[in-house]
Design a protein around this motif. Structure first.
Motif, PDB file in Angstrom:
ATOM      1  N   LEU A 108      37.571  30.423  17.147  1.00  0.00           N
ATOM      2  CA  LEU A 108      38.103  29.643  16.033  1.00  0.00           C
ATOM      3  C   LEU A 108      39.197  30.346  15.236  1.00  0.00           C
ATOM      4  O   LEU A 108      39.972  29.680  14.549  1.00  0.00           O
ATOM      5  CB  LEU A 108      36.958  29.276  15.066  1.00  0.00           C
ATOM      6  CG  LEU A 108      35.870  28.354  15.615  1.00  0.00           C
ATOM      7  CD1 LEU A 108      34.785  28.147  14.566  1.00  0.00           C
ATOM      8  CD2 LEU A 108      36.465  27.017  16.026  1.00  0.00           C
ATOM      9  N   LYS A 112      39.222  29.407  10.167  1.00  0.00           N
ATOM     10  CA  LYS A 112      38.262  28.338  10.448  1.00  0.00           C
ATOM     11  C   LYS A 112      36.831  28.867  10.464  1.00  0.00           C
ATOM     12  O   LYS A 112      35.894  28.168  10.054  1.00  0.00           O
ATOM     13  CB  LYS A 112      38.596  27.672  11.784  1.00  0.00           C
ATOM     14  CG  LYS A 112      39.856  26.828  11.749  1.00  0.00           C
ATOM     15  CD  LYS A 112      40.079  26.124  13.076  1.00  0.00           C
ATOM     16  CE  LYS A 112      41.325  25.239  13.030  1.00  0.00           C
ATOM     17  NZ  LYS A 112      41.555  24.551  14.333  1.00  0.00           N
ATOM     18  N   THR A 113      36.659  30.098  10.935  1.00  0.00           N
ATOM     19  CA  THR A 113      35.317  30.688  10.929  1.00  0.00           C
ATOM     20  C   THR A 113      34.788  30.813   9.506  1.00  0.00           C
ATOM     21  O   THR A 113      33.621  30.505   9.231  1.00  0.00           O
ATOM     22  CB  THR A 113      35.333  32.067  11.612  1.00  0.00           C
ATOM     23  OG1 THR A 113      35.804  31.926  12.954  1.00  0.00           O
ATOM     24  CG2 THR A 113      33.946  32.684  11.635  1.00  0.00           C
ATOM     25  N   ILE A 115      35.700  29.036   6.879  1.00  0.00           N
ATOM     26  CA  ILE A 115      35.456  27.697   6.328  1.00  0.00           C
ATOM     27  C   ILE A 115      34.142  27.116   6.856  1.00  0.00           C
ATOM     28  O   ILE A 115      33.268  26.673   6.087  1.00  0.00           O
ATOM     29  CB  ILE A 115      36.622  26.750   6.665  1.00  0.00           C
ATOM     30  CG1 ILE A 115      37.897  27.173   5.919  1.00  0.00           C
ATOM     31  CG2 ILE A 115      36.260  25.310   6.311  1.00  0.00           C
ATOM     32  CD1 ILE A 115      37.830  26.996   4.420  1.00  0.00           C
ATOM     33  N   TYR A 116      33.975  27.119   8.175  1.00  0.00           N
ATOM     34  CA  TYR A 116      32.803  26.464   8.774  1.00  0.00           C
ATOM     35  C   TYR A 116      31.507  27.185   8.406  1.00  0.00           C
ATOM     36  O   TYR A 116      30.506  26.541   8.067  1.00  0.00           O
ATOM     37  CB  TYR A 116      32.960  26.393  10.299  1.00  0.00           C
ATOM     38  CG  TYR A 116      34.094  25.496  10.752  1.00  0.00           C
ATOM     39  CD1 TYR A 116      34.546  24.460   9.944  1.00  0.00           C
ATOM     40  CD2 TYR A 116      34.715  25.675  11.982  1.00  0.00           C
ATOM     41  CE1 TYR A 116      35.589  23.635  10.349  1.00  0.00           C
ATOM     42  CE2 TYR A 116      35.747  24.856  12.407  1.00  0.00           C
ATOM     43  CZ  TYR A 116      36.183  23.841  11.576  1.00  0.00           C
ATOM     44  OH  TYR A 116      37.212  23.024  11.971  1.00  0.00           O
ATOM     45  N   LEU A 117      31.523  28.518   8.472  1.00  0.00           N
ATOM     46  CA  LEU A 117      30.290  29.248   8.160  1.00  0.00           C
ATOM     47  C   LEU A 117      30.004  29.257   6.662  1.00  0.00           C
ATOM     48  O   LEU A 117      28.842  29.396   6.255  1.00  0.00           O
ATOM     49  CB  LEU A 117      30.367  30.675   8.705  1.00  0.00           C
ATOM     50  CG  LEU A 117      30.330  30.780  10.229  1.00  0.00           C
ATOM     51  CD1 LEU A 117      30.338  32.232  10.683  1.00  0.00           C
ATOM     52  CD2 LEU A 117      29.098  30.078  10.801  1.00  0.00           C
ATOM     53  N   SER A 118      31.030  29.100   5.829  1.00  0.00           N
ATOM     54  CA  SER A 118      30.781  28.946   4.392  1.00  0.00           C
ATOM     55  C   SER A 118      30.057  27.637   4.103  1.00  0.00           C
ATOM     56  O   SER A 118      29.214  27.568   3.197  1.00  0.00           O
ATOM     57  CB  SER A 118      32.097  29.009   3.608  1.00  0.00           C
ATOM     58  OG  SER A 118      32.669  30.296   3.673  1.00  0.00           O
ATOM     59  N   LEU A 119      30.376  26.596   4.864  1.00  0.00           N
ATOM     60  CA  LEU A 119      29.652  25.329   4.718  1.00  0.00           C
ATOM     61  C   LEU A 119      28.180  25.500   5.096  1.00  0.00           C
ATOM     62  O   LEU A 119      27.282  24.962   4.430  1.00  0.00           O
ATOM     63  CB  LEU A 119      30.307  24.253   5.592  1.00  0.00           C
ATOM     64  CG  LEU A 119      31.690  23.776   5.150  1.00  0.00           C
ATOM     65  CD1 LEU A 119      32.306  22.855   6.207  1.00  0.00           C
ATOM     66  CD2 LEU A 119      31.610  23.051   3.810  1.00  0.00           C
ATOM     67  N   VAL A 120      27.929  26.268   6.159  1.00  0.00           N
ATOM     68  CA  VAL A 120      26.544  26.576   6.534  1.00  0.00           C
ATOM     69  C   VAL A 120      25.860  27.367   5.421  1.00  0.00           C
ATOM     70  O   VAL A 120      24.691  27.132   5.078  1.00  0.00           O
ATOM     71  CB  VAL A 120      26.525  27.372   7.857  1.00  0.00           C
ATOM     72  CG1 VAL A 120      25.112  27.829   8.198  1.00  0.00           C
ATOM     73  CG2 VAL A 120      27.098  26.529   8.987  1.00  0.00           C
ATOM     74  N   THR A 236      39.619  27.504  -0.045  1.00  0.00           N
ATOM     75  CA  THR A 236      40.321  26.362   0.549  1.00  0.00           C
ATOM     76  C   THR A 236      41.612  26.049  -0.202  1.00  0.00           C
ATOM     77  O   THR A 236      42.598  25.604   0.410  1.00  0.00           O
ATOM     78  CB  THR A 236      39.397  25.124   0.550  1.00  0.00           C
ATOM     79  OG1 THR A 236      38.146  25.470   1.148  1.00  0.00           O
ATOM     80  CG2 THR A 236      40.019  23.977   1.313  1.00  0.00           C
TER      81      THR A 236
END
Length: 728
Positions: A108, A112-113, A115-120, A236
């Motif tokens: 990623l 992107k890593t 962003i996505y893992l922060s959502l997790v 972001t």
């Protein structure tokens, strides 16, 4: 790769074309430079990254500060289970960075890593906070939500750990190396600031604010979760300003593949006819570049020294578990401020900020002026010794705490106290024993100042009491059993005196919580509601309840019910580690009241006695951790830096696993467990010192010289590793 396109480019490159035939190229507009901070060489984008890191570290350390007490008091796990789950979570947080780095470098990319893992990460906080709401489901649901939430948080915080700092470094131009170095200083300052502030604030949110009549764990987890949301939003917001380098391959996987190929190739060629190799990694030369093999050789020399290191982390990370549990049984009243047990952890980040400049500018320079060669390995060994001393001090404090607990009764011994609820004084003596319990009478609504030890002739015996009340005497008989604690309760009016014998619990308080019990002098049964799952039914006419453990704090209006009549009792402040007896009365003028007295007083050992052990272990951390990273980076080629950081994080993970195993299977009392860890680290320190004695350090200029001679090339199926990797 498109081979036809590649061939076409080669033909174009070597065909003779005159200058006149070259068509004019359209001029591209000049690239707009990224915005900077106040016209300096610092990109504006790093401000978003630093704020993101501060909020994320606040979120992580704030949540982790109250975790042990949450396991203990809210989920009602015992101390060993709470310690094991705490260190299992910590271990997982240091395994997942390997996964995060692999995702960022191979799939990623860093942006992107993150962003996505922060959502997790945020999702984990939401689930964790919901699981801390008392009215939401039963205990089983709370535990399931806690495990799911912590697993997601571990994946989130570990996954973004190797990406954020390196992504900030990517924002700088190569010619701005000095500014990049200063950025990393500010970055790590934000880490310590987030840790320091959150470790102080979240225990206050937990203990000083009440939710649903209990400590507010949902708020203590919710505020760090909100900070993680802010971290994600801030990160972001800077999206359009970031440089976003594409994934470039993961060096850690390449090193693992190289080592695996060398081992398997050596195993396949184990016959005597196979040619000898100077080093076992030379068996990888058939597939991997010579430079990679040489770098991995240098790496394995350092990794060999890493083998003893997990034991140090096993001691250091117990500040949030075993040391916090120890603090629950100490007095947090400092006179000007009441310190929560989990707030003591704030000493670690605070002392780190104090000790790093103190050691660099003071201690190390003083040792150097004395002519002592204080090498990196010696510093790390001294750091281990300081951690050993810290746990020896912790064991001494634990022994002192245990010394203030009530003594153990023998098989033919009992401990007895007298509680007089009559309207006048009563003198109590045991018939058949030469000594009286008291030389003077026990006043009305008073108890004997301490338990008295009585010796029995058999394990179960009838005790005979002589009660002198006004102008007449009463004889009473009660059966007792050895090894137990009892309270003789006297009640009556001027015409009569009666007594009942109540068996006490030897350990009234658990894990530093508060214990309460009630005596009901009313003529009807009373139901007392102390919390969601704590209800006491006290029978009428001097019925006595069992002890119930509750959390410390103010209880100004405890709801009670007597048949169809509701009323409230003011229990006042209940302190940690104390046990209270409340006598429910109904006065004509004052109404329902709870007369309060202490069965066990609050611990008189100040929580400030933990300061020496925190100072010693933090000094050891500064000498061990900072020096260890510096030494590791100096001893390995630049291409192996990220691999070393990954291995360093794994030593922390394995250290937490050691604590988990000892907590579950040692079966030792707490002070003996502290001594065990201290001795284990001392043995490991000796082994590490011997390993360091025979280790020949590589000079940085030698490594740099080898790297300058390297000529990157690709032969056959050999792998080119000339890529920039994510720093873990």
């Amino acid at each position: 790769m498109n081979t036809f396109q590649k061939k076409e480019s080669k033909e174009t490159l070597f065909s003779p074309v005159s200058i006149e035939e070259v068509p004019p190229r359209p001029t591209s507009p000049p690239k707009k430079p990224p915005p900077t901070i106040c016209g300096s060489n610092y990109p504006l984008s790093i401000a978003f990254i630093v704020v993101n890191e501060f909020c994320e570290r606040f979120s992580y350390y704030g949540m982790k500060a109250v975790l042990t007490l949450y396991f203990l008091y809210f989920l009602h796990w015992n101390e060993d289970t709470a310690t094991s789950v705490y260190h299992a979570f910590s271990s997982l947080c240091y395994f997942t960075p390997i996964l995060g780095a692999a995702i960022a470098d191979s799939w990623l990319g860093k942006f992107k890593t993150i962003i996505y893992l922060s959502l997790v990460y945020v999702l984990g906080h939401v689930i964790k906070s919901l699981g801390a709401i008392p009215i939401l489901g039963e205990q089983t649901l709370h535990r399931v939500l806690a495990v799911i939430g912590l697993s997601l948080i571990a994946l989130g915080t570990g996954g973004i750990k190797p990406c954020v700092a390196a992504f900030g470094g990517d924002q700088f131009e190569e010619q701005h190396a000095e500014e990049r170095t200063r950025y990393f200083s500010v970055f790590y300052l934000s880490i310590n600031a987030g840790s320091l502030i959150s470790t102080f604030i979240t225990p206050m949110l937990r203990g000083d604010i009440k939710c649903f009549g209990e400590d507010c764990y949902s708020l203590a987890f919710g505020v760090p979760g909100l900070l993680m949301v802010i971290a994600l939003v801030v990160f972001t917001m800077g999206s359009k300003m970031y440089k976003k380098p594409p994934p470039e391959g993961n060096i850690v996987s390449q090193v693992v593949k190289c080592i695996w190929f060398a081992v398997s190739n050596r195993f396949k060629n184990r016959s005597e006819d196979a040619p000898k190799r100077e080093h076992w990694l030379d068996w990888a030369a058939e597939k991997y570049p010579k430079q990679l093999v040489m770098d991995v050789k240098a790496l394995t020399r350092v990794l060999f020294l890493y083998i003893p290191l997990p034991m140090f982390w096993a001691l250091l990370d117990q500040q949030g578990s075993r040391w916090t549990l120890q603090a629950t049984r100490m007095d947090g009243n400092l006179g000007f401020f009441i310190l929560q047990p989990d707030q003591m952890q704030v000493l670690n980040p605070f002392l780190v900020l104090v000790f790093i400049p103190l050691f660099d500018l003071g201690v190390y320079r003083l040792i150097s002026k004395c002519g002592i060669k204080f090498s990196s390995i010696r510093k790390m060994a001294v750091g281990m010794i300081l951690a050993c001393l810290a746990f020896a001090v912790a064991a001494m404090v634990e022994i002192k705490i245990d010394g203030m607990t009530p003594p153990q009764a023998g098989p033919q011994e009992v401990f007895l106290q007298v509680l007089n609820l009559a309207d006048d004084g009563v003198n109590v003596a045991t018939v058949g024993n030469n000594n009286s319990l008291l030389d003077q009478s026990v006043k009305s609504f008073q108890k004997t100042p301490h338990y008295s030890k009585l010796h029995l002739n058999t394990q179960i015996q009838d005790l005979h009491f002589h009660l002198k009340y006004h102008n007449f005497s009463v004889y009473a008989e009660h059966s007792v059993e050895g090894k137990n604690w009892y309270t003789l309760i006297l009640y009556g009016n001027r015409k009569n005196i009666s007594s009942i014998m109540v068996k006490d619990e030897e350990n009234k308080t658990r894990h530093g919580m508060t214990a309460v019990r009630f005596v009901n002098t009313l003529n009807k049964e009373v139901n007392i509601f102390l919390g969601k799952e704590t209800t006491l039914n006290v029978r009428e006419a001097y019925g006595v309840s069992a002890y119930r453990t509750v959390e410390k704090g103010e209880y100004p209006a405890v709801h009670c019910r007597m048949e169809n009549k509701d009323f409230n009792l003011n229990l006042g402040r209940l302190n940690t580690g104390a046990a209270y007896l409340f006598v429910i009365t109904n006065n004509t003028n004052q109404g329902f009241k709870a007369w309060k007295m202490e069965d066990i007083t609050v611990s008189k050992i100040s929580i400030a006695w933990q300061l020496p052990q925190y100072a010693l272990v933090t000094a050891g951390e500064v000498m061990f951790s900072v020096t260890g990273l510096e030494f590791s980076y100096a001893q390995a080629p630049s291409s192996m830096k990220s691999v070393l950081q990954a291995a360093w994080l794994l030593t922390v993970a394995f250290g937490n696993i050691i604590v988990l195993i000892v907590a579950q299977f040692s079966g030792l009392v707490q002070w003996a467990e502290f001594i065990l860890f201290s001795c284990l680290l001392l043995v490991v320190c000796l082994i590490f010192s011997v390993m360091g004695y025979y280790y020949v350090p590589v000079k940085p200029e030698d490594i740099q010289g080898l790297e300058e001679k390297q000529v990157p090339r690709i032969n056959g199926n050999m792998i080119n590793l000339e890529t920039k990797k994510t720093k873990l």
